[in-house]
Design a protein around this motif. Structure first.
Motif, PDB file in Angstrom:
ATOM      1  N   ASP A  38      58.531  27.302  98.908  1.00  0.00           N
ATOM      2  CA  ASP A  38      57.269  27.077  98.218  1.00  0.00           C
ATOM      3  C   ASP A  38      56.621  25.816  98.778  1.00  0.00           C
ATOM      4  O   ASP A  38      57.216  24.733  98.740  1.00  0.00           O
ATOM      5  CB  ASP A  38      57.514  26.918  96.715  1.00  0.00           C
ATOM      6  N   GLU A  39      55.413  25.945  99.292  1.00  0.00           N
ATOM      7  CA  GLU A  39      54.760  24.831  99.973  1.00  0.00           C
ATOM      8  C   GLU A  39      54.492  23.652  99.045  1.00  0.00           C
ATOM      9  O   GLU A  39      54.605  22.494  99.449  1.00  0.00           O
ATOM     10  CB  GLU A  39      53.455  25.299 100.625  1.00  0.00           C
ATOM     11  N   GLU A  40      54.147  23.909  97.788  1.00  0.00           N
ATOM     12  CA  GLU A  40      53.863  22.802  96.872  1.00  0.00           C
ATOM     13  C   GLU A  40      55.131  22.021  96.568  1.00  0.00           C
ATOM     14  O   GLU A  40      55.125  20.777  96.541  1.00  0.00           O
ATOM     15  CB  GLU A  40      53.241  23.337  95.583  1.00  0.00           C
ATOM     16  N   SER A  41      56.233  22.711  96.345  1.00  0.00           N
ATOM     17  CA  SER A  41      57.497  22.021  96.099  1.00  0.00           C
ATOM     18  C   SER A  41      57.953  21.251  97.334  1.00  0.00           C
ATOM     19  O   SER A  41      58.485  20.141  97.232  1.00  0.00           O
ATOM     20  CB  SER A  41      58.584  23.019  95.673  1.00  0.00           C
ATOM     21  N   ILE A  42      57.754  21.824  98.508  1.00  0.00           N
ATOM     22  CA  ILE A  42      58.096  21.122  99.747  1.00  0.00           C
ATOM     23  C   ILE A  42      57.249  19.869  99.893  1.00  0.00           C
ATOM     24  O   ILE A  42      57.753  18.799 100.273  1.00  0.00           O
ATOM     25  CB  ILE A  42      57.935  22.058 100.953  1.00  0.00           C
ATOM     26  N   ARG A  43      55.963  19.978  99.576  1.00  0.00           N
ATOM     27  CA  ARG A  43      55.087  18.804  99.653  1.00  0.00           C
ATOM     28  C   ARG A  43      55.598  17.693  98.742  1.00  0.00           C
ATOM     29  O   ARG A  43      55.647  16.520  99.137  1.00  0.00           O
ATOM     30  CB  ARG A  43      53.652  19.178  99.261  1.00  0.00           C
ATOM     31  N   LYS A  44      55.992  18.045  97.519  1.00  0.00           N
ATOM     32  CA  LYS A  44      56.518  17.036  96.602  1.00  0.00           C
ATOM     33  C   LYS A  44      57.823  16.442  97.135  1.00  0.00           C
ATOM     34  O   LYS A  44      58.090  15.252  96.964  1.00  0.00           O
ATOM     35  CB  LYS A  44      56.748  17.651  95.224  1.00  0.00           C
ATOM     36  N   GLY A  45      58.637  17.281  97.787  1.00  0.00           N
ATOM     37  CA  GLY A  45      59.871  16.781  98.361  1.00  0.00           C
ATOM     38  C   GLY A  45      59.636  15.813  99.499  1.00  0.00           C
ATOM     39  O   GLY A  45      60.315  14.786  99.606  1.00  0.00           O
ATOM     40  N   VAL A  46      58.685  16.128 100.371  1.00  0.00           N
ATOM     41  CA  VAL A  46      58.337  15.217 101.464  1.00  0.00           C
ATOM     42  C   VAL A  46      57.858  13.890 100.897  1.00  0.00           C
ATOM     43  O   VAL A  46      58.274  12.807 101.343  1.00  0.00           O
ATOM     44  CB  VAL A  46      57.253  15.847 102.366  1.00  0.00           C
ATOM     45  N   GLU A  47      56.989  13.951  99.911  1.00  0.00           N
ATOM     46  CA  GLU A  47      56.486  12.733  99.280  1.00  0.00           C
ATOM     47  C   GLU A  47      57.625  11.940  98.647  1.00  0.00           C
ATOM     48  O   GLU A  47      57.671  10.709  98.746  1.00  0.00           O
ATOM     49  CB  GLU A  47      55.442  13.096  98.223  1.00  0.00           C
ATOM     50  N   GLY A  48      58.569  12.651  98.021  1.00  0.00           N
ATOM     51  CA  GLY A  48      59.703  11.981  97.401  1.00  0.00           C
ATOM     52  C   GLY A  48      60.576  11.260  98.404  1.00  0.00           C
ATOM     53  O   GLY A  48      61.007  10.113  98.178  1.00  0.00           O
ATOM     54  N   VAL A  49      60.872  11.917  99.538  1.00  0.00           N
ATOM     55  CA  VAL A  49      61.684  11.269 100.575  1.00  0.00           C
ATOM     56  C   VAL A  49      60.976  10.030 101.109  1.00  0.00           C
ATOM     57  O   VAL A  49      61.595   8.962 101.265  1.00  0.00           O
ATOM     58  CB  VAL A  49      61.988  12.260 101.721  1.00  0.00           C
ATOM     59  N   LEU A  50      59.693  10.141 101.381  1.00  0.00           N
ATOM     60  CA  LEU A  50      58.946   8.977 101.881  1.00  0.00           C
ATOM     61  C   LEU A  50      58.888   7.871 100.837  1.00  0.00           C
ATOM     62  O   LEU A  50      58.937   6.675 101.175  1.00  0.00           O
ATOM     63  CB  LEU A  50      57.546   9.408 102.313  1.00  0.00           C
ATOM     64  N   ASN A  51      58.801   8.244  99.557  1.00  0.00           N
ATOM     65  CA  ASN A  51      58.854   7.240  98.491  1.00  0.00           C
ATOM     66  C   ASN A  51      60.169   6.465  98.544  1.00  0.00           C
ATOM     67  O   ASN A  51      60.196   5.228  98.432  1.00  0.00           O
ATOM     68  CB  ASN A  51      58.732   7.903  97.121  1.00  0.00           C
ATOM     69  N   VAL A  52      61.275   7.191  98.692  1.00  0.00           N
ATOM     70  CA  VAL A  52      62.593   6.555  98.738  1.00  0.00           C
ATOM     71  C   VAL A  52      62.699   5.640  99.958  1.00  0.00           C
ATOM     72  O   VAL A  52      63.190   4.503  99.862  1.00  0.00           O
ATOM     73  CB  VAL A  52      63.704   7.629  98.753  1.00  0.00           C
ATOM     74  N   LEU A  53      62.240   6.121 101.101  1.00  0.00           N
ATOM     75  CA  LEU A  53      62.307   5.307 102.310  1.00  0.00           C
ATOM     76  C   LEU A  53      61.498   4.024 102.176  1.00  0.00           C
ATOM     77  O   LEU A  53      61.896   2.966 102.685  1.00  0.00           O
ATOM     78  CB  LEU A  53      61.815   6.123 103.515  1.00  0.00           C
ATOM     79  N   THR A  54      60.384   4.103 101.485  1.00  0.00           N
ATOM     80  CA  THR A  54      59.557   2.912 101.287  1.00  0.00           C
ATOM     81  C   THR A  54      60.164   1.986 100.247  1.00  0.00           C
ATOM     82  O   THR A  54      60.278   0.766 100.466  1.00  0.00           O
ATOM     83  CB  THR A  54      58.136   3.317 100.862  1.00  0.00           C
TER      84      THR A  54
END
Length: 319
Positions: free
Chosen positions: A209-225
């Motif tokens: 699901d593209e929307e869930s993937i988008r949230k996951g990408v954002e989440g990983v980048l949040n953690v990295l930051t």
């Protein structure tokens, strides 16, 4: 310093991909899990990420497919270790459980290097995970429909509970299930080794699901930051937390008509769903036992007696 993971090898400021060999297939051919190393130019923490420990949970694979190309190791402090597909055999046939030993992989940790197929894969990936300071184990609600959420599975009395809860908040899906998980989960085993670990459950779908993937990408980048891998800062946003989880089954066979949407608030006594005949004749009405949030539902409407229908997150608060 050069960092290695399986056949992947990356010096400071480099990225490399390769394979982590964990056994042989039924024709005697060796097989390996796809791995990546992102070695930052500057020293820092180590993050371990993995996806598809359940072979039909593909949204995490989609997250890694999009995140890794965005990462410039010359702009990163620290190291990111990644196993892209954990449950190799199940992934090949789009099944949830490892078909070699009929095992749910995320019940096999910390594994055994001399055990079953799943135990050997768990042991190999757990050895990698133990090199990290933080762990993200990317999941989804299998093929059911589910809200995007992050699970803290170590239990509220665990010494690392607060650190795991902070990691979930940094990921920032908006919803957190804070409930001790079953034995054998990576998010149960790794905190016992002193490593904050969460498993983001990125929706639920067939395929991805593209929307869930988008949230996951954002989440990983949040953690990295948030943890200093990437420059910048983020403000942690309040999360809706459920500490309980009630599951509802069908009292009879027929067709289910849900009366609530995913994420809706539910009050005790509210109608969750009705079961009818194929001609719309009412058979049973099921109501909520507790206040909460509609968290997860089955995808198909047809049910047999006792078959799973939905779940409600309970004991809800904001943190």
């Amino acid at each position: 310093m050069t960092t290695r993971l399986g056949t992947a090898s990356a010096g400071p400021g480099e990225v490399d991909t390769g394979r982590l060999e964990v056994g042989e297939t039924r024709d005697g051919s060796p097989f390996g899990l796809p791995v990546a190393v992102v070695n930052g130019e500057r020293p820092g923490k180590t993050l371990y990420m993995q996806a598809a420990s359940d072979g039909d949970e593909l949204n995490g694979v989609g997250v890694l497919q999009r995140v890794v190309p965005q990462l410039d190791p010359t702009e990163i402090a620290g190291t990111i270790l990644i196993v892209g597909i954990v449950n190799y055999h199940a992934f090949q046939v789009a099944e949830h459980r490892n078909p070699i030993d009929d095992t749910k992989m995320n019940r096999a940790y910390p594994g055994s290097e001399n055990g079953t197929s799943s135990e050997r894969i768990a042991a190999a990936t757990f050895d990698v995970a133990k090199r990290a300071d933080l762990i993200l184990d990317l999941h989804q609600g299998s093929t059911s429909r589910m809200i995007d959420e992050v699970r803290v599975r170590c239990g509220q009395r665990h010494r690392l509970h607060d650190e795991c809860l902070e990691l979930a908040k940094a990921f920032g899906c908006g919803y957190v299930l804070d409930q001790k998980g079953p034995d054998g989960q990576l998010a149960r085993a790794a905190p016992d080794e002193g490593i904050p670990t969460v498993d983001p459950e990125l929706g639920g779908c067939v395929g991805w699901d593209e929307e869930s993937i988008r949230k996951g990408v954002e989440g990983v980048l949040n953690v990295l930051t948030y943890y200093g891998f990437l420059d910048g800062s983020i403000d942690l946003e309040s999360q809706t937390r459920a500490s309980g989880f009630e599951q509802y089954g069908a009292p009879c066979g027929g067709l289910v008509s849900l009366q609530k949407e995913l994420g809706d608030e539910v009050a005790r006594g509210d109608t969750l769903y009705e079961v009818t005949t194929p001609f719309g004749e009412p058979k049973e009405t099921v109501t909520a036992d507790s206040d909460g949030i509609l968290w997860r539902t089955r995808r198909l409407p047809q049910v047999a007696t006792g078959e799973y229908v939905c779940s409600v997150g309970t004991d809800v608060d904001t943190y």
